[in-house]
Write a protein that holds these residues in place. Structure first.
Motif: not given
Length: 206
Positions: A11, A13-17, A27
């Motif tokens: 996945e 996200d805004e500041d991480h994967c 993460v």
């Protein structure tokens, strides 16, 4: 320490994967440029990792290239007041070559474009990394060195004249320096200004 992750993108996200490596989800906090370049979830992915360990936390920071990771380390370890958040913001805004270029030209405004990076922090980045930037410039090292020579007034006369001529033709100083750096590789170090201008125009026409 984890230095690299190779697995399946789970996945973004805004500041991480999250990267799935044999069933374990890691993460990784990444610059926006890295997140934007990631493939779609479910596809294979490789990230270079910087592992940050504190008593109460282990955090992974992910980058597309080893060079980006080196810049992250450079910012974190050499500039007072720059932590992970600011370093990520800088690398989210500027590619390594652009950052090296900004430092070589003392372009504080360029560095301060990064969110959360004010003029004082940008000035510290430019000042404290000025002697380290060329080593981390990747393929642009020759161009960075030329720009430093131009800025210090120590570039050979034919080189300075060629850059000046291209600037007079309407090109920015930055673009002109890039073109002349390319011309030097093609024409040789001993080329006169006329030859450098000619080869520089060829570089600009590509």
């Amino acid at each position: 320490m984890i230095g690299k992750l190779k697995g399946t993108l789970d996945e973004i996200d805004e500041d991480h994967c999250v990267i799935d490596v044999h069933g374990v989800g890691y993460v990784a906090f990444c610059p926006a440029r890295t997140l934007a370049a990631l493939p779609s979830p479910g596809e294979a992915v490789v990230l270079f990792i910087e592992t940050y360990v504190r008593e109460d936390m282990i955090r992974l920071y992910g980058f597309r290239t080893a060079l980006e990771r080196e810049w992250f380390r450079l910012l974190m370890n050499n500039v007072q007041g720059v932590g992970a958040k600011v370093a990520l913001a800088v690398l989210s805004t500027l590619a390594p070559a652009d950052l090296a270029n900004a430092i070589a030209l003392r372009d504080i405004a360029m560095v301060s474009r990064a969110p959360g990076v004010g003029k004082k922090v940008a000035e510290r980045i430019v000042t404290e990394l000025k002697n380290k930037a060329p080593a981390y410039a990747g393929e642009t090292t020759g161009t960075i060195g030329l720009k430093q020579e131009l800025g210090e007034g120590v570039a050979p006369a034919p080189v300075a004249d060629a850059v000046s001529a291209l600037v007079n033709l309407g090109y920015s100083r930055d673009i002109a320096a890039n073109a002349v750096a390319g011309a030097l590789k093609a024409a040789g170090e001993g080329a006169d200004s006329a030859k450098l201008i000619r080869f520089g125009l060829k570089e600009l026409a590509r």
